[in-house]
Scaffold this active site. Structure first.
Site, PDB file in Angstrom:
ATOM      1  N   SER A 157      15.085  -7.202  20.614  1.00  0.00           N
ATOM      2  CA  SER A 157      14.759  -8.184  19.682  1.00  0.00           C
ATOM      3  C   SER A 157      14.139  -9.974  20.355  1.00  0.00           C
ATOM      4  O   SER A 157      12.890  -9.504  20.485  1.00  0.00           O
ATOM      5  CB  SER A 157      16.446  -8.862  19.095  1.00  0.00           C
ATOM      6  OG  SER A 157      15.996  -9.982  18.289  1.00  0.00           O
ATOM      7  N   ASP A 251      17.482  -4.855   8.431  1.00  0.00           N
ATOM      8  CA  ASP A 251      16.761  -5.723   9.324  1.00  0.00           C
ATOM      9  C   ASP A 251      16.280  -6.743   8.691  1.00  0.00           C
ATOM     10  O   ASP A 251      15.041  -6.381   8.507  1.00  0.00           O
ATOM     11  CB  ASP A 251      16.786  -5.012  10.172  1.00  0.00           C
ATOM     12  CG  ASP A 251      16.037  -5.790  12.007  1.00  0.00           C
ATOM     13  OD1 ASP A 251      16.071  -7.290  11.502  1.00  0.00           O
ATOM     14  OD2 ASP A 251      15.811  -4.819  12.880  1.00  0.00           O
ATOM     15  N   HIS A 281      20.166  -4.988  12.469  1.00  0.00           N
ATOM     16  CA  HIS A 281      19.510  -5.651  14.130  1.00  0.00           C
ATOM     17  C   HIS A 281      20.998  -5.090  14.410  1.00  0.00           C
ATOM     18  O   HIS A 281      21.763  -5.230  14.513  1.00  0.00           O
ATOM     19  CB  HIS A 281      19.889  -6.922  13.418  1.00  0.00           C
ATOM     20  CG  HIS A 281      19.096  -8.251  14.365  1.00  0.00           C
ATOM     21  ND1 HIS A 281      17.359  -7.824  15.150  1.00  0.00           N
ATOM     22  CD2 HIS A 281      19.374  -8.381  15.418  1.00  0.00           C
ATOM     23  CE1 HIS A 281      16.794  -7.945  15.427  1.00  0.00           C
ATOM     24  NE2 HIS A 281      18.444  -8.596  16.258  1.00  0.00           N
TER      25      HIS A 281
END
Length: 332
Positions: A157, A251, A281
Site C-alpha cells: 500500500s 481495491d 486491499h
C-alpha cells in the site's frame, strides 16, 4: 467479478462486530485499530533466528528499524521493507508478521524502516526517511550484515508507494544498486478523481479511505503531481530494478497498480504481476484469514529468491503475468 468467499465471511464478521471505518476515527484510535486488525489477521507468529530493534540516522533524527534474520552469521541478501498504513498509520510492529514469514520463505534478512508519519510529518518526509535508511544500510554492510550486491526494497500500500519512490531516488543519485522491488497494491497516482466511481462499502477499503490518507499525507494538494508522491507520473521509468506488482481485484488502487506495471514493462524493466481478483486491499497482511494472503506471500518469496540469487537456477530477465482465478487464489 465476485468477492472471494473468505472475504464475504470476513466482511460479515466485521459487520456483526460493529466495525467502523478507520477514516471515521481519531488518529489515535485508527492507529491502534489498524495494528490490532493486522495482528488479528496475521495468523501464528513465526519464529526467526534473530529480531533486533535499533536505529539509523534520518534527515530529522534517528529512525527506528527492526531487523529480522534467519540463521547464519554472514552477510545476507536483504529486503528493506516499508510498511503500509496510508503514510498515516503503522510502525515497525505493523510489518512484523509479513517480515517474519518472508525471512523464512526467502532466506534473506529484512529491515523494516520506521519512517515519520503524516499529518505530523507530511510529504516528502516518509520518502526522505526511507531513502536515507536504505543508503545508510548499504553504506554499512558490516554493521548490518548486509550483502550490498543483493539488496531489494518492498512494501504494501503506502509502503509500495514509498518503495517505488525510493527506486526513483536511487536511480537519480547513483545508488545503491537494487536487485528487485516488490510493490503490493501500491498507490501510484495520488491525483483526485483518478479512480473508478461506484457504490462504496464502508466495511472495505474504499475511495473515502484513499482520500482520508491522501489528505493527511499531502499538505499541499499540488504535491499529488510530484513523481515521488505519484510514481506513475514519472516521465521515465527506465533503469529501475526488476519488479513484482501484486494487486487485488476489489481495491480502488487496482487499476493504478496495473498501469504502473504496464509502464515499467514499457520502459524495459523486467516486471511480473500477480493479480487476485476476488481479494480486497489489505489481504496480503492477513494470511491468517485469507488463503490468498499466504499464496501472495509465497509468490513474493519466489520472486525474491530468484532475484536475490537464492535459487539454484539462473535469474531470468523476461516478463511474466500471474493472475489468480476468480476465487482469488494466485499461482506463480
Amino acid at each position: 467479478m465476485t468477492l472471494d468467499p473468505q472475504v464475504v465471511a470476513w466482511r460479515a464478521a466485521r459487520a456483526a462486530a460493529g466495525a467502523v471505518p478507520l477514516y471515521t476515527q481519531t488518529l489515535a484510535q485508527a492507529r491502534a485499530a489498524d495494528l490490532a486488525a493486522i495482528r488479528a489477521g496475521g495468523g501464528a507468529v513465526e519464529p526467526v533466528a534473530e529480531v533486533r530493534d535499533t536505529t539509523v540516522p534520518g534527515p530529522a533524527g534517528p529512525l527506528p528499524v527492526r531487523v529480522h534474520r534467519p540463521a547464519g552469521d554472514g552477510p545476507l541478501p536483504t529486503l528493506v521493507w516499508f510498511f503500509g498504513g496510508g503514510w498515516t498509520l503503522g510502525s515497525v510492529d505493523t510489518a512484523d508478521g509479513i517480515c517474519r514469514r518472508l525471512v523464512n520463505l526467502v532466506g534473506c534478512q529484512t529491515v523494516t524502516v520506521g519512517y515519520r508519519l503524516a499529518p505530523e510529518h507530511p510529504f516528502p518526509a516518509a520518502v526522505d526517511d526511507c531513502h536515507a535508511a536504505l543508503r545508510h544500510l548499504a553504506a554499512r554492510p558490516d554493521e548490518f550484515r548486509v550483502d550490498p550486491g543483493r539488496l531489494a526494497v518492498g512494501g504494501d500500500s503506502a509502503g509500495g508507494n514509498l518503495a517505488a519512490a525510493v527506486t526513483l531516488l536511487t536511480r537519480a543519485d547513483g545508488g545503491p544498486r537494487l536487485a528487485a522491488q516488490v510493490l503490493v497494491y501500491p498507490n501510484t497516482d495520488q491525483r483526485p478523481g483518478r479512480r473508478p466511481t461506484g457504490e462504496e462499502d464502508p466495511l472495505l477499503f474504499n475511495r473515502h479511505s484513499v482520500a482520508w490518507y491522501r489528505g493527511h499525507y499531502l499538505a499541499d494538494p499540488a504535491d499529488a503531481a510530484h513523481p515521488l508522491a505519484s510514481p506513475l507520473l514519472a516521465e521515465d521509468l527506465s533503469g529501475l530494478p526488476p519488479a513484482l506488482v501484486v494487486t487485488a481485484g476489489h481495491d480502488p488502487l487496482h487499476a493504478e497498480g496495473e498501469r504502473y506495471a504496464s509502464r515499467l514493462r514499457g520502459a524495459g524493466v523486467p516486471t511480473e504481476t500477480a493479480d487476485y481478483p476476488g481479494m480486497v486491499h489489505g489481504f496480503f497482511a492477513m494470511p491468517g484469514v485469507f488463503d490468498a494472503g499466504r499464496e501472495a506471500q509465497q509468490r513474493v518469496a519466489t520472486f525474491l529468491r530468484r532475484r536475490l540469487g537464492l535459487d539454484a537456477g539462473p535469474v531470468t530477465g523476461g516478463d511474466a503475468d500471474v493472475s489468480a482465478p476468480a476465487g482469488g487464489v494466485g499461482h506463480g
